[in-house]
Design an enzyme around this catalytic site. Structure first.
Site, PDB file in Angstrom:
ATOM      1  N   ARG A  95       0.725  -6.171 -11.690  1.00 11.62           N
ATOM      2  CA  ARG A  95       2.135  -6.269 -11.269  1.00 11.62           C
ATOM      3  C   ARG A  95       2.940  -7.121 -12.255  1.00 11.62           C
ATOM      4  O   ARG A  95       2.490  -8.153 -12.714  1.00 11.62           O
ATOM      5  CB  ARG A  95       2.226  -6.898  -9.882  1.00 11.62           C
ATOM      6  CG  ARG A  95       3.679  -7.208  -9.497  1.00 11.62           C
ATOM      7  CD  ARG A  95       3.867  -7.474  -8.051  1.00 11.62           C
ATOM      8  NE  ARG A  95       3.073  -8.589  -7.561  1.00 11.62           N
ATOM      9  CZ  ARG A  95       2.988  -8.908  -6.272  1.00 11.62           C
ATOM     10  NH1 ARG A  95       3.617  -8.193  -5.366  1.00 11.62           N
ATOM     11  NH2 ARG A  95       2.261  -9.928  -5.888  1.00 11.62           N
ATOM     12  N   LYS A 146       4.279  -3.432   0.287  1.00 14.17           N
ATOM     13  CA  LYS A 146       5.313  -3.757   1.296  1.00 14.17           C
ATOM     14  C   LYS A 146       6.678  -3.925   0.627  1.00 14.17           C
ATOM     15  O   LYS A 146       7.672  -3.362   1.074  1.00 14.17           O
ATOM     16  CB  LYS A 146       4.951  -5.044   2.055  1.00 14.17           C
ATOM     17  CG  LYS A 146       3.629  -4.984   2.793  1.00 14.17           C
ATOM     18  CD  LYS A 146       3.333  -6.251   3.540  1.00 14.17           C
ATOM     19  CE  LYS A 146       3.185  -7.485   2.662  1.00 14.17           C
ATOM     20  NZ  LYS A 146       2.047  -7.461   1.739  1.00 14.17           N
ATOM     21  N   ARG A 161       3.223 -13.478   9.914  1.00 17.99           N
ATOM     22  CA  ARG A 161       1.892 -13.406   9.314  1.00 17.99           C
ATOM     23  C   ARG A 161       0.844 -14.012  10.226  1.00 17.99           C
ATOM     24  O   ARG A 161      -0.352 -13.951   9.923  1.00 17.99           O
ATOM     25  CB  ARG A 161       1.900 -14.189   8.009  1.00 17.99           C
ATOM     26  CG  ARG A 161       2.098 -13.331   6.789  1.00 17.99           C
ATOM     27  CD  ARG A 161       2.102 -14.275   5.619  1.00 17.99           C
ATOM     28  NE  ARG A 161       1.681 -13.671   4.401  1.00 17.99           N
ATOM     29  CZ  ARG A 161       2.510 -13.100   3.549  1.00 17.99           C
ATOM     30  NH1 ARG A 161       3.772 -12.984   3.796  1.00 17.99           N
ATOM     31  NH2 ARG A 161       2.046 -12.619   2.422  1.00 17.99           N
ATOM     32  N   ARG A 215       3.519 -12.915 -11.538  1.00 17.60           N
ATOM     33  CA  ARG A 215       3.708 -13.951 -10.529  1.00 17.60           C
ATOM     34  C   ARG A 215       2.592 -14.984 -10.631  1.00 17.60           C
ATOM     35  O   ARG A 215       1.437 -14.618 -10.875  1.00 17.60           O
ATOM     36  CB  ARG A 215       3.686 -13.298  -9.134  1.00 17.60           C
ATOM     37  CG  ARG A 215       5.072 -13.252  -8.501  1.00 17.60           C
ATOM     38  CD  ARG A 215       5.113 -12.392  -7.292  1.00 17.60           C
ATOM     39  NE  ARG A 215       4.241 -12.810  -6.201  1.00 17.60           N
ATOM     40  CZ  ARG A 215       4.234 -12.236  -5.001  1.00 17.60           C
ATOM     41  NH1 ARG A 215       5.061 -11.236  -4.752  1.00 17.60           N
ATOM     42  NH2 ARG A 215       3.428 -12.650  -4.051  1.00 17.60           N
ATOM     43  N   ARG A 264      -5.741 -14.968  -1.093  1.00 21.21           N
ATOM     44  CA  ARG A 264      -4.648 -14.399  -0.286  1.00 21.21           C
ATOM     45  C   ARG A 264      -5.166 -13.249   0.575  1.00 21.21           C
ATOM     46  O   ARG A 264      -4.770 -13.092   1.731  1.00 21.21           O
ATOM     47  CB  ARG A 264      -3.518 -13.913  -1.208  1.00 21.21           C
ATOM     48  CG  ARG A 264      -2.705 -15.060  -1.799  1.00 21.21           C
ATOM     49  CD  ARG A 264      -1.852 -14.628  -2.975  1.00 21.21           C
ATOM     50  NE  ARG A 264      -0.956 -13.533  -2.671  1.00 21.21           N
ATOM     51  CZ  ARG A 264      -0.445 -12.711  -3.584  1.00 21.21           C
ATOM     52  NH1 ARG A 264      -0.743 -12.854  -4.857  1.00 21.21           N
ATOM     53  NH2 ARG A 264       0.362 -11.753  -3.226  1.00 21.21           N
TER      54      ARG A 264
HETATM   55  P1  AP5 Z   1       4.231  -4.742  -3.993  1.00 22.70           P
HETATM   56  O1  AP5 Z   1       5.196  -3.789  -3.401  1.00 22.70           O
HETATM   57  O2  AP5 Z   1       4.782  -5.904  -4.783  1.00 22.70           O
HETATM   58  O3  AP5 Z   1       3.184  -5.242  -2.872  1.00 22.70           O
HETATM   59  P2  AP5 Z   1       3.351  -6.227  -1.653  1.00 22.70           P
HETATM   60  O4  AP5 Z   1       2.599  -5.651  -0.498  1.00 22.70           O
HETATM   61  O5  AP5 Z   1       4.806  -6.559  -1.435  1.00 22.70           O
HETATM   62  O6  AP5 Z   1       2.530  -7.464  -2.215  1.00 22.70           O
HETATM   63  P3  AP5 Z   1       2.866  -9.012  -2.230  1.00 22.70           P
HETATM   64  O7  AP5 Z   1       1.848  -9.616  -3.149  1.00 22.70           O
HETATM   65  O8  AP5 Z   1       4.302  -9.293  -2.555  1.00 22.70           O
HETATM   66  O9  AP5 Z   1       2.572  -9.385  -0.756  1.00 22.70           O
HETATM   67  P4  AP5 Z   1       2.245 -10.746  -0.204  1.00 22.70           P
HETATM   68  O10 AP5 Z   1       2.361 -10.474   1.240  1.00 22.70           O
HETATM   69  O11 AP5 Z   1       0.957 -11.332  -0.637  1.00 22.70           O
HETATM   70  O12 AP5 Z   1       3.344 -11.705  -0.893  1.00 22.70           O
HETATM   71  P5  AP5 Z   1       4.635 -12.437  -0.355  1.00 22.70           P
HETATM   72  O13 AP5 Z   1       5.597 -12.473  -1.449  1.00 22.70           O
HETATM   73  O14 AP5 Z   1       5.041 -11.901   0.972  1.00 22.70           O
HETATM   74  O15 AP5 Z   1       3.214  -3.910  -4.909  1.00 22.70           O
HETATM   75  C1  AP5 Z   1       2.183  -4.559  -5.654  1.00 22.70           C
HETATM   76  C2  AP5 Z   1       1.999  -3.854  -7.033  1.00 22.70           C
HETATM   77  O16 AP5 Z   1       1.503  -2.543  -6.808  1.00 22.70           O
HETATM   78  C3  AP5 Z   1       3.310  -3.681  -7.830  1.00 22.70           C
HETATM   79  O17 AP5 Z   1       3.012  -3.830  -9.195  1.00 22.70           O
HETATM   80  C4  AP5 Z   1       3.748  -2.242  -7.530  1.00 22.70           C
HETATM   81  O18 AP5 Z   1       4.472  -1.670  -8.610  1.00 22.70           O
HETATM   82  C5  AP5 Z   1       2.414  -1.545  -7.318  1.00 22.70           C
HETATM   83  N1  AP5 Z   1       2.472  -0.491  -6.291  1.00 22.70           N
HETATM   84  C6  AP5 Z   1       3.187  -0.520  -5.134  1.00 22.70           C
HETATM   85  N2  AP5 Z   1       2.968   0.622  -4.422  1.00 22.70           N
HETATM   86  C7  AP5 Z   1       2.076   1.356  -5.158  1.00 22.70           C
HETATM   87  C8  AP5 Z   1       1.467   2.633  -4.956  1.00 22.70           C
HETATM   88  N3  AP5 Z   1       1.708   3.361  -3.865  1.00 22.70           N
HETATM   89  N4  AP5 Z   1       0.600   3.087  -5.915  1.00 22.70           N
HETATM   90  C9  AP5 Z   1       0.352   2.352  -7.028  1.00 22.70           C
HETATM   91  N5  AP5 Z   1       0.924   1.137  -7.285  1.00 22.70           N
HETATM   92  C10 AP5 Z   1       1.780   0.647  -6.354  1.00 22.70           C
HETATM   93  O19 AP5 Z   1       4.053 -13.910  -0.066  1.00 22.70           O
HETATM   94  C11 AP5 Z   1       3.664 -14.772  -1.130  1.00 22.70           C
HETATM   95  C12 AP5 Z   1       3.246 -16.129  -0.554  1.00 22.70           C
HETATM   96  O20 AP5 Z   1       4.365 -16.745   0.144  1.00 22.70           O
HETATM   97  C13 AP5 Z   1       2.122 -16.107   0.497  1.00 22.70           C
HETATM   98  O21 AP5 Z   1       0.848 -16.087  -0.101  1.00 22.70           O
HETATM   99  C14 AP5 Z   1       2.421 -17.397   1.280  1.00 22.70           C
HETATM  100  O22 AP5 Z   1       1.972 -18.543   0.575  1.00 22.70           O
HETATM  101  C15 AP5 Z   1       3.934 -17.445   1.302  1.00 22.70           C
HETATM  102  N6  AP5 Z   1       4.483 -16.776   2.505  1.00 22.70           N
HETATM  103  C16 AP5 Z   1       5.309 -15.664   2.513  1.00 22.70           C
HETATM  104  N7  AP5 Z   1       5.608 -15.310   3.773  1.00 22.70           N
HETATM  105  C17 AP5 Z   1       4.954 -16.193   4.586  1.00 22.70           C
HETATM  106  C18 AP5 Z   1       4.839 -16.324   5.987  1.00 22.70           C
HETATM  107  N8  AP5 Z   1       5.450 -15.471   6.841  1.00 22.70           N
HETATM  108  N9  AP5 Z   1       4.086 -17.337   6.483  1.00 22.70           N
HETATM  109  C19 AP5 Z   1       3.469 -18.195   5.671  1.00 22.70           C
HETATM  110  N10 AP5 Z   1       3.516 -18.131   4.314  1.00 22.70           N
HETATM  111  C20 AP5 Z   1       4.256 -17.134   3.782  1.00 22.70           C
END
Ligand code: AP5
Length: 218
Positions: A125, A13, A86, A158, A169
C-alpha cells in the site's frame, strides 16, 4: 443510510468506503484517518494515539468514543463508519448515541479476507501524503511511480504497515473484531462480503446488498 464497515486491516474498507460514500451520498468517517491527521498536525490527540497506532494496538475506547460522538453530532445526513467500532464497548457506546438521536444503523458490511492476502495488500500500500488517496504497487499502481494520480502529491508507506506491526494489527482484529461481529450478528445487521476479488467486484457485491431492500420494496 447509516453504515458500519468491518474487516481486517487491508480488507479494503477505506477503498470501498470512498466509493460507497460517493455512490450513496454518505459522509465517510474514518477513525484511522482522523488519528493520522492529528498525528501529522502534532495535536494532543495525535500524540496520544500515535504510540498505540505504531505498536499495532487499539487506541483506548474512551478516547475514540468521545471523538466519534463529536464527529457524528456535526453530521445531519447519512454516514459510513470505517474503522469504528472496533470493540463491543465502542459498539455499545455507538448504539446508545444513535438511539438517543433516533438514528439507528441501517446495516453492517463485514469484509472477509484471508490474513495472508491482507498482509500482501498492506505491504504494497502507498498513500498520498497530501490528499490521502490510496494505491497499491502491484494491484492498483499509480501512473507515475511514487506520485499521486489525484493531486500529484508524494506517495509514502504508512508507518504502521511494517510487517511486524501489521501482524499485530491482524491479531488484535481477531481478538476484538470477532466478538464485535457476533454482537452485530445477534442484532441481525451483518451482511458478509467476500473481499478477495477486484475492487470493482467487491464494490458490486456491496451495492447488491445495499440496493436489495430498495428492489424488494418496488
Ligand atoms: P485499504 O482500502 O487501505 O484497506 P483497509 O481495510 O482500509 O485497511 P487499513 O489498514 O486502513 O485498516 P485498519 O482498520 O487497520 O486501519 P485504520 O486506519 O482504520 O486497502 C489496503 C491496500 O489494498 C491498498 O493498497 C489498496 O489499494 C489495496 N486494495 C484494496 N482493495 C483491494 C482489492 N479488492 N484487491 C486488491 N488490492 C486491494 O486504523 C489504524 C490504527 O488506528 C489502528 O491500528 C488503531 O491503532 C487506530 N484506530 C483506528 N480506529 C480505531 C478504533 N475505532 N479504536 C481504536 N483504535 C483505532
Amino acid at each position: 443510510m447509516r453504515l458500519v464497515l468491518l474487516g481486517p486491516p487491508g480488507a479494503g474498507k477505506g477503498t470501498q468506503a470512498t466509493r460507497l460514500a460517493s455512490r450513496y451520498g454518505l459522509t465517510h468517517v474514518s477513525t484511522g484517518d482522523i488519528f493520522r491527521t492529528n498525528v501529522a498536525q502534532g495535536t494532543e490527540l495525535g500524540r496520544e494515539a500515535e504510540r498505540y497506532m505504531d505498536a499495532g494496538e487499539l487506541v483506548p475506547d474512551e478516547v475514540v468514543v468521545r471523538m466519534v460522538r463529536e464527529t457524528l453530532e456535526g453530521i445531519d445526513g447519512g454516514f459510513l463508519l470505517d474503522g469504528f467500532p472496533r470493540t463491543v464497548g465502542q459498539a455499545e457506546a455507538l448504539e446508545a448515541a444513535l438511539s438517543e438521536a433516533g438514528r439507528p444503523l441501517t446495516a453492517v458490511l463485514a469484509f472477509d479476507l484471508d490474513d495472508e492476502v491482507a498482509l500482501r495488500r498492506l505491504a504494497g500500500r502507498r498513500t498520498c501524503e497530501r490528499c490521502g488517496a490510496v494505491f497499491h504497487v502491484e494491484f492498483d499502481p499509480p501512473e507515475g511511480e511514487g506520485v499521486c494520480d489525484v493531486c500529484g502529491g508524494p506517495l509514502a508507506q504508512r508507518s504502521d504497515d511494517a510487517e511486524e506491526t501489521v501482524r499485530r494489527r491482524i491479531a488484535v482484529f481477531h481478538e476484538t473484531g470477532d466478538p464485535l461481529r457476533g454482537w452485530y450478528e445477534e442484532r441481525g445487521l451483518v451482511h458478509a462480503i467476500d473481499a478477495d476479488a477486484t475492487p470493482d467486484e467487491v464494490f458490486a457485491r456491496a451495492e447488491a446488498v445495499l440496493d436489495a431492500p430498495a428492489k424488494a420494496a418496488r
